[in-house]
Design a protein around this motif. Sequence first.
Motif, PDB file in Angstrom:
ATOM      1  N   VAL B   6       0.836  -1.119   0.042  1.00  0.00           N
ATOM      2  CA  VAL B   6       0.241  -0.033  -0.081  1.00  0.00           C
ATOM      3  C   VAL B   6       1.074   1.194  -0.132  1.00  0.00           C
ATOM      4  O   VAL B   6       1.875   1.277   0.750  1.00  0.00           O
ATOM      5  CB  VAL B   6      -0.684   0.033   1.272  1.00  0.00           C
ATOM      6  N   TYR B  31      -2.478  -0.724  -3.976  1.00  0.00           N
ATOM      7  CA  TYR B  31      -3.372   0.472  -3.637  1.00  0.00           C
ATOM      8  C   TYR B  31      -2.538   1.811  -3.045  1.00  0.00           C
ATOM      9  O   TYR B  31      -1.437   1.857  -2.605  1.00  0.00           O
ATOM     10  CB  TYR B  31      -4.274   0.048  -2.286  1.00  0.00           C
ATOM     11  N   CYS B  33      -3.554   5.355  -1.263  1.00  0.00           N
ATOM     12  CA  CYS B  33      -4.400   6.048  -0.327  1.00  0.00           C
ATOM     13  C   CYS B  33      -4.019   7.488  -0.264  1.00  0.00           C
ATOM     14  O   CYS B  33      -2.743   7.960  -0.198  1.00  0.00           O
ATOM     15  CB  CYS B  33      -4.549   5.409   1.100  1.00  0.00           C
ATOM     16  N   ASP B  35      -4.753  11.123   1.681  1.00  0.00           N
ATOM     17  CA  ASP B  35      -5.536  11.794   2.505  1.00  0.00           C
ATOM     18  C   ASP B  35      -5.419  13.309   2.302  1.00  0.00           C
ATOM     19  O   ASP B  35      -4.136  13.984   2.350  1.00  0.00           O
ATOM     20  CB  ASP B  35      -4.811  11.529   4.031  1.00  0.00           C
ATOM     21  N   ILE B  80      -7.781   5.180  -3.045  1.00  0.00           N
ATOM     22  CA  ILE B  80      -8.635   5.513  -2.129  1.00  0.00           C
ATOM     23  C   ILE B  80      -8.458   6.991  -1.705  1.00  0.00           C
ATOM     24  O   ILE B  80      -7.358   7.351  -1.164  1.00  0.00           O
ATOM     25  CB  ILE B  80      -8.761   4.567  -0.981  1.00  0.00           C
ATOM     26  N   THR B  81      -9.454   7.856  -1.699  1.00  0.00           N
ATOM     27  CA  THR B  81      -9.283   9.367  -1.387  1.00  0.00           C
ATOM     28  C   THR B  81     -10.384   9.669  -0.385  1.00  0.00           C
ATOM     29  O   THR B  81     -11.572   9.438  -0.766  1.00  0.00           O
ATOM     30  CB  THR B  81      -8.978   9.911  -2.485  1.00  0.00           C
ATOM     31  N   LEU B 180      -8.189   5.041   5.878  1.00  0.00           N
ATOM     32  CA  LEU B 180      -8.083   4.873   4.450  1.00  0.00           C
ATOM     33  C   LEU B 180      -7.022   3.946   4.093  1.00  0.00           C
ATOM     34  O   LEU B 180      -7.244   3.053   3.127  1.00  0.00           O
ATOM     35  CB  LEU B 180      -7.512   6.245   3.876  1.00  0.00           C
ATOM     36  N   PHE B 181      -5.886   3.660   4.977  1.00  0.00           N
ATOM     37  CA  PHE B 181      -4.935   2.780   4.618  1.00  0.00           C
ATOM     38  C   PHE B 181      -5.235   1.300   5.354  1.00  0.00           C
ATOM     39  O   PHE B 181      -4.820   0.396   4.899  1.00  0.00           O
ATOM     40  CB  PHE B 181      -3.524   3.263   5.387  1.00  0.00           C
ATOM     41  N   GLY B 206      -1.065   3.190   8.873  1.00  0.00           N
ATOM     42  CA  GLY B 206      -1.591   4.387   8.107  1.00  0.00           C
ATOM     43  C   GLY B 206      -1.213   5.666   8.552  1.00  0.00           C
ATOM     44  O   GLY B 206      -1.368   6.563   7.848  1.00  0.00           O
ATOM     45  N   GLU B 210       0.051   8.709   6.222  1.00  0.00           N
ATOM     46  CA  GLU B 210      -0.768   9.566   5.880  1.00  0.00           C
ATOM     47  C   GLU B 210      -0.263  10.972   5.540  1.00  0.00           C
ATOM     48  O   GLU B 210      -1.363  11.742   5.018  1.00  0.00           O
ATOM     49  CB  GLU B 210      -1.980   9.818   7.123  1.00  0.00           C
TER      50      GLU B 210
END
Lengths: 119, 457
Positions: B6, B31, B33, B35, B80-81, B180-181, B206, B210
């Motif tokens: 990730v 993935y 992510c 933030d 993913i946001t 999110l993570f 995460g 972030e």
Amino acid sequence: MTRIRLADVAHARSGDKGDLANVALFAPTDSLYAAFKREVTEERVRQLFGRFVQGRVDRYEVPNVRALNFVLHEALDGGAARSLRSDPLGKSYGSLLLRMEIEVDDAEMDGVTPRRPPR
Amino acid sequence: MRTVRVGAGQGFYGDTPAGALDVARNGDVAYICFDALAELTMAILQKDRMRNPEGGYTRDLPPFMRLLLPVARERGIRLITNAGGMNPAGAAAAVRGVARDLGMHELRVATVSGDDLTSRLDELRDAGAALDHLDTGASINDVRSRVVFAVAYLGARPVVEALRQDADVVVTGRVADASLFVAPMVHELGWAWDDWDRLAAGTVLGHLMECSGQATGGNFSGDWWDVPDLDRVGYPVAEVREDGTALLTKPHGSGGRVSVDTVKEQLLYEVLDPRTYMNPDVVADFTSAKLRDVEPDVVEVSGVSGSARPDALKVIAGYLDGWMGTAMIGYSWPDAEAKARRAAVLIDKLAQRAGLEPLEQLVEVVGVDSLHGDAATRDDQVNEVMLRVAARFQSEEEAARFPRVAMPLALNGPPFIGGSGSPGGPRALLGVWPSLVARELVEPHVTVDVQPAGVTT
């Protein structure tokens, strides 16, 4: 005994949470961590921060990374989104804490190389 | 043992897309992510939404997606946001529009909403949610009539649900940064929702990722002068194992540094009690995390423990708290600070004469005391200072007029001035009101809606 400035030996990072700010102070060795726990008290941090901190100061020990985490209450002029300050997020509070000078035993400085930034 | 890689793509609203592109191309991740949110950002996005009901999500989301979707599509990377901010549905529609422009009509975009409590405050109060201030205990009635938004911090569950429904891009509102993570870790590694230690491990990871470059050498307070190539700093990438242990690193060939020293600073960033880091998914004990340098730019994170998730969700409300006007004038040596302080007195009198009545006023002498306040020393006379006078007013009109009262000082004040004027127009001020709300009052309202880009709704 030697008088040292935290900026010469320690790392720090600060951030915001509403009107609270946190300042994490990291010691380079176990012996200086013990010295920080003795010297860098909640009361001394409150005094150093002066008018910036209207509320109390809480100190948490984080031994796995040899850190002290200070939580400063009512410390961001009401919080970043309503602050009049040019540092509304308290990002520079870490460097403010590093101004502090403390007394350490010479032995507590064993294995510590003072920071030497470029001029 | 199963693993998932990730990466971090964004640490704040305003971050560069270069870091995310680098992670997509060179990070070998499944993935990424993003933030995009912070307390201050929610206030900014709410101001946008008040001006334009179609707005309220971060304006950099469409350009980010235009750059990232082609490479993400090619490599099967899911994004993913939480850039949806105050308007996740509008943000997801914008992402679908970008995808159509790129010819990606099959791209599946999820909207996660239900965090916005703005229109539900009275209903929540009637249901017993006091929403007292988390720090001071004050009643929200003190500011109720001025509240302009309120959101609850959601956890990873709705994001995992979107991933189960094969979303390629997940757009959320105020999902907690670390959650999110956590979502892709739960989805790929099959962690149970009561496996507190693994959820805590994911939360620590995460939290470390972030803030993008802040874990990989950015803002590092150690030997910052030796951290290489921060102009192209690599954003964090975690290879997470099924047991919750992980290797934290960054893309090959990128700048920055990943070491126990750079990572530990981020571990405590914006943390209160490190033994009980509250997140919607779990309470994580940050003092249990073991960090170990494995090789250059690789740090192992292990040993994290956690306990049952909190019963309540955190809520952030913003309330109108006046307008800020700012006047700035530079003063040169000699007596730079003394002249700036005299000018501040003159500005005060000029404002009074103009009929302006600040609710409060702050005088900072930038270059002397704006950052360290009472602790600042005057070892030598400084070469120059910037006077900054910021004042809070009841109305935007007064705040706009305020800097103009300082203009005469260009000719009528202390000598040897530098640049002067107003740094931007008047700014709306919003107080932030943190509180708690019972989960059952929020979670039934959380929705996950996955739509292909080709379907316009």
